[in-house]
Design a protein around this motif. Structure first.
Motif, PDB file in Angstrom:
ATOM      1  N   UNK A 140       1.536  -8.261  -2.915  1.00  0.00           N
ATOM      2  CA  UNK A 140       0.578  -7.209  -2.595  1.00  0.00           C
ATOM      3  C   UNK A 140       0.787  -6.709  -1.167  1.00  0.00           C
ATOM      4  N   UNK A 141       1.029  -7.627  -0.243  1.00  0.00           N
ATOM      5  CA  UNK A 141       1.286  -7.243   1.145  1.00  0.00           C
ATOM      6  C   UNK A 141       2.527  -6.374   1.237  1.00  0.00           C
ATOM      7  N   UNK A 142       3.588  -6.758   0.536  1.00  0.00           N
ATOM      8  CA  UNK A 142       4.818  -5.966   0.556  1.00  0.00           C
ATOM      9  C   UNK A 142       4.577  -4.564  -0.009  1.00  0.00           C
ATOM     10  N   UNK A 143       3.770  -4.487  -1.084  1.00  0.00           N
ATOM     11  CA  UNK A 143       3.466  -3.187  -1.690  1.00  0.00           C
ATOM     12  C   UNK A 143       2.751  -2.275  -0.700  1.00  0.00           C
ATOM     13  N   UNK A 144       1.787  -2.820   0.029  1.00  0.00           N
ATOM     14  CA  UNK A 144       1.013  -2.019   0.970  1.00  0.00           C
ATOM     15  C   UNK A 144       1.839  -1.624   2.186  1.00  0.00           C
TER      16      UNK A 144
END
Length: 402
Positions: A140-144
């Motif tokens: 999720x962090x990478x996506x954001x």
């Protein structure tokens, strides 16, 4: 057009596909309604009735009809958020009618799939984005981070850089690609890259240790001063102030800033060290005499030998384009090195030894860079043959036949 009696028949059908058609028709009619208020209220009541339909297909058709509408009724959307996961994820991903408070309440108890659906909304506020980071995992962090339109506070980006920048190459790359990454966090990541390269077997096995250390140190210094130049050009002085406070600004760093043409960062460092207004420092660096420059550097706490060397370097830099011209950088460093040797009769004072070693190191690096492509370019411009000395052939030994 569909008569209301036909609509009622569809909505009461035993076939879930027909009830789904009725739910979708009701949603479209409600959103595009322009008739009397009682008719609008009846349509709203019909929408609420479809929330209790036992078929997920019917409730899904209702959600699909309301999904992209800003005017969609919030109570129905909030009910759909508590529906089956496939419906709830679609609503949270696409509905523009949801506000931050709705999303914040959802994030607190959501699973990873729901958090990822929230992260793919067309627009995310800083508050929601940081709540997602706090609740979700690494994917999720990478996506954001991969979305430049998602805002993050400088504190959050610093936190992620400090926590994940050293070990996670993908996150480090995503952070470095963001224009809003704070300068100090960018420097932390650059230092992390240098540390990783130093440990990488392919790199350490291909380059001799001392040379690798020189290359990485030069690259890190260049990154430090280049970041400072960007910050200074944008009028953000805290970067230089933080480096001075943390004792990152050495004679080597100041020399490197001038040699690389990062004069704005150099001026910021001098302004911080000397406690002199930035505008005055710029004026003195551009037009000040040698004695004036010596006085300025004296306020920085530099020794006399270092002050004289920096003043000479600035006088050379005024006549050259160090920002873009590699040959000019090489000429300036060579001239300064030779002047120091002549001035001190080849015996460099101890307080200049580190600076002199840096200049000698840069002389080699810049000579290599400036020389690349010179011979091939010259060969393409001339038709003459290379003048080579005539060598006398050596007498060969006559060996007896075997």
């Amino acid at each position: 057009m569909v008569a209301y009696q036909d609509f009622v028949a569809l909505s009461q059908s035993r076939d879930s596909e027909e009830r789904g058609q009725a739910a979708h028709l009701a949603a479209m009619a409600y959103l595009n309604h322009y008739g009397p208020a009682d008719e609008h209220a009846a349509l709203y009541a019909a929408l609420i009735g479809f929330l209790d339909d036992p078929s997920v297909r019917v409730r899904g058709a209702l959600a699909y009809g309301l999904l992209h509408a800003v005017e969609a009724p919030r109570p129905i959307l909030l009910a759909l958020l508590q529906d089956s996961p496939v419906i709830a994820r679609a609503v949270v991903q696409y509905s523009p009618a949801l506000v931050d408070a709705d999303l914040m309440a959802l994030i607190r108890g959501a699973d990873e799939a729901m958090l990822m659906a929230t992260a793919t909304r067309e627009r995310l506020s800083q508050r929601v984005a940081e709540a997602l980071v706090a609740s979700g995992g690494r994917p999720l962090l990478a996506k954001l981070l991969d979305r430049p339109d998602v805002p993050f506070s400088p504190a959050m980006l610093r936190q992620v850089a400090d926590r994940d920048g050293a070990e996670d190459a993908e996150l480090r790359g995503l952070l470095l690609a963001r224009d809003d990454l704070p300068a100090d966090a960018r420097l932390v990541l650059v230092q992390a890259v240098a540390a990783v390269l130093r440990r990488t077997r392919m790199v350490s096995g291909a380059v001799a240790p001392h040379r690798l250390e020189r290359l990485l140190r030069d690259a890190t210094d260049t990154a430090l001063t280049a970041i400072g130049e960007q910050e200074a050009a944008a009028g953000r002085a805290p970067y230089a102030a933080e480096l001075v406070d943390s004792e990152f600004v050495s004679t080597r760093v100041m020399l490197h800033a001038i040699v690389q043409g990062h004069v704005l960062f150099f001026a910021d460092c001098v302004a911080q060290l000397s406690e002199t207004p930035r505008e005055k420092v710029f004026t003195l660096l551009e037009h000040g005499s040698r004695s004036t420059l010596n006085a300025l550097f004296s306020r920085c706490g530099l020794s006399q030998a270092v002050r004289n060397m920096l003043a000479r370097l600035i006088f050379h830099a005024r006549a050259a384009d160090l920002a873009d011209d590699l040959a000019a950088r090489h000429f300036v460093v060579t001239a300064l090195t030779e002047e120091l040797i002549v001035e001190h009769d080849g015996v460099i004072p101890p307080d200049l030894e580190e600076a002199f070693a840096y200049l000698s190191e840069q002389n080699v690096i810049l000579a290599r860079r400036a020389a690349r492509g010179v011979m091939s370019a010259f060969a393409g411009m001339t038709q003459t043959e290379m003048a080579l000395p005539q060598l006398e052939a050596e007498a060969r030994l006559a060996l007896p036949a075997a």
